[in-house]
Design a protein around this motif. Structure first.
Motif, mmCIF file in Angstrom:
data_model
loop_
_atom_site.group_PDB
_atom_site.id
_atom_site.type_symbol
_atom_site.label_atom_id
_atom_site.label_comp_id
_atom_site.label_asym_id
_atom_site.label_seq_id
_atom_site.Cartn_x
_atom_site.Cartn_y
_atom_site.Cartn_z
ATOM 1 N N GLU A 297 14.798 0.765 1.970
ATOM 2 C CA GLU A 297 16.299 0.683 1.608
ATOM 3 C C GLU A 297 16.622 1.632 0.778
ATOM 4 N N TRP B 289 9.764 -2.451 1.720
ATOM 5 C CA TRP B 289 10.614 -2.355 2.376
ATOM 6 C C TRP B 289 11.846 -2.200 1.606
ATOM 7 N N LEU C 294 13.463 -5.765 6.330
ATOM 8 C CA LEU C 294 13.439 -6.361 4.864
ATOM 9 C C LEU C 294 13.448 -7.757 4.822
#
Length: 540
Positions: A305, A301, A249
């Protein structure tokens, strides 16, 4: 156009005619068609702006040359004609402005015809009534000036910056009963220069957003890059799957801020944007595609998560496959960007202006962004549904604080604040509010690296532990080195002192030895002297 010019030359002022521009007298039917066509040309012929082209005007029809198609539309105000043209313009409010301009020209022509019926003359020493493409001007006395309000399509985006006392259209009637043709070179004896002045107000907003985005991107890079280095530097951290996801990320955030920073400086810079957009170079189109890729990567990303946190709730003792997650996290944005770039390149409607106006093709990118946000919201709701009862159903206030902290930690990686970038007021109805929200959205979007790095790295207990441990080692190392240096200095001091004492003792010994020898020699010499004297007194 040739037919119109021939008719302009052959038209006789003695018949009922309508004046267009500078001494162009047209029959009413031709005037109405031509003036409506001119309204269209001046309002929509913006390089790289609207997805429409110029209109070829002739007495019967108006040929609109789109980037992808040609349309022949009868200029009679029929609903079917309006619908065709408005669908090509792509904006109801802009189309209404065009229709108002057409109706204004028709009313102006009717007024001129009524004047001719009353006086039977086109001129009587006054400057004649005329239509200048946007505004109708009635007859004016010599040596007078006339003012009109600025057209709405020029000032619609900066209405709050317009002062009617300063910003207006002006026209001057000379002493010979003719309009001053030198007042303006391009607007048929009318000067619209004062109407352009408020556009500087819009430039202030645009410059503010430009430099705000650059500042936020630099701030984010200053926080994200060290955070990524921290994750990669500690093996105990990086071997954890969630840290690996955080790292990816962060890499997506670095790409986002870096690419957008280059894009701001090379394409969107206030001093370069007009020329760059008109040139439509390969560089600016590639940068545009890369910005789409960076945005998609960041959103995807963030979705990863959310997926990982949701996975841990459902499968506590089983980890997802990291390779599949990484492949999905980078391949999905790449494929979507390739599809978007190919669609823009092959489109006849949107392959211009550095792809700033994607039209319906922009949904190729916007749809996945909305899907990522929607799925993350679902993940968030489900996670909070499980977490909050375990945290809030405690009597101690500390658990409420933990609940708030948990929600705050989840909000940042999910990117819910990015909704501002997809929801914005209509620029044509409430432009000032749009500008204000755009500034907020720009600050939030381009500060994501700063926000997320603080939440996921700099406030992470494990990261703080490892940093303190490293800092402790560093301090201990410095202290040990300081002690060693101090010990060495003490030894050198003792050695120097010993050498000094040794030198002093040697000197005293030498001095004592020298003194004793000298005394002995003196005694011996005295004895010798005495013996010599005795021998002299008592000879044998």
């Amino acid at each position: 156009m040739l037919t119109v010019l021939l008719l302009i030359v052959s038209a006789s002022p003695q018949n009922s005619t309508c004046r267009f521009g500078q001494d162009n007298y047209l029959p009413p039917d031709i005037f109405k068609a031509y003036s409506c066509c001119a309204c269209y040309n001046f309002m929509f012929r913006v390089p790289g702006g609207q997805n429409v082209g110029s209109a070829q005007c002739n007495p019967q029809t108006m040929m609109i040359e789109s980037k992808s198609q040609q349309m022949t539309v009868q200029l009679e105000p029929k609903p079917s004609n309006r619908d065709k043209i408005c669908s090509l313009v792509g904006s109801d409010s802009k189309c209404e402005e065009w229709l108002d301009c057409c109706q204004g020209s028709i009313d102006c022509c009717d007024h001129m015809i009524e004047e001719q019926k009353e006086d039977n003359l086109l001129t009587d020493g006054f400057c004649p009534s005329t239509w200048d493409t946007f505004r109708c001007w009635k007859r004016a006395e010599p040596n007078t000036s006339a003012h009109k309000t600025c057209p709405s399509f020029i000032i619609s985006n900066v209405k709050n910056c317009v002062d009617p006392e300063i910003h207006y259209v002006e026209r001057e009637c000379l002493a010979d009963g003719k309009w001053n043709a030198n007042l303006s070179e391009n607007f048929n004896e009318s000067s619209y220069l004062r109407c352009v002045l408020p556009l500087d107000c819009l430039k202030v907003w645009q410059d503010a957003r430009h430099y705000l985005e650059i500042s936020c991107e630099i701030l984010s890079l200053a926080f994200v890059i060290p955070a990524t280095i921290i994750f990669l530097s500690y093996r105990n951290l990086f071997k954890q799957m969630r840290i690996k996801i955080h790292t990816n990320l962060f890499i997506a955030l670095i790409l986002f801020d870096s690419i957008h920073l280059i894009y701001q400086l090379r394409v969107r810079h206030p001093d370069l944007v007009t020329e760059t957009v008109q040139n439509n170079s390969v560089e600016c189109r590639v940068l545009n595609a890369l910005t789409k890729f960076s945005v998609l990567s960041m959103f995807v990303w963030m979705l990863v998560e959310g997926f990982y946190l949701h996975w841990l709730m459902i499968n506590t003792f089983r980890q997802p496959r990291l390779r599949l997650i990484i492949a999905a996290g980078w391949c999905a944005p790449t494929l979507i960007t390739i599809v978007y770039a190919l669609a823009m390149r092959l489109s006849k409607d949107f392959n211009f202006g550095c792809w700033l106006n994607g039209g319906n093709l922009a949904w190729i990118v916007n749809t996945p962004l909305i899907v990522c946000l929607a799925v993350n919201i679902i993940f968030l709701i489900n996670i909070l549904r499980v977490i909050i009862p375990k945290i809030v159903h405690k009597n101690e206030p500390v658990y409420y604080r933990k609940a708030v902290k948990a929600i705050a930690i989840l909000m940042a990686p999910f990117g819910l604040s990015l909704i501002f970038t997809l929801v914005s007021p209509d620029s044509e109805t409430d432009y000032e509010t749009k500008l204000q929200l755009d500034l907020i959205a720009a600050a939030v979007l381009h500060s994501q690296g700063f926000i997320i790095s603080i939440v996921l790295c700099y406030t992470n207990a494990e990261v703080i532990f490892h940093l303190r441990k490293t800092l402790g080692r560093y301090i201990t190392c410095i202290e040990d080195r300081t002690r060693q240096d101090a010990s060495m200095m003490t030894g050198v001091t003792h050695l120097s002192t010993g050498r000094s004492s040794l030198n002093a003792g040697t000197d005293k010994t030498l001095l004592a030895s020298t003194s004793h020898t000298e005394v002995n020699e003196a005694v011996k010499q005295r004895l010798l002297n005495e013996t010599s004297n005795n021998n002299a007194e008592y000879p044998s």
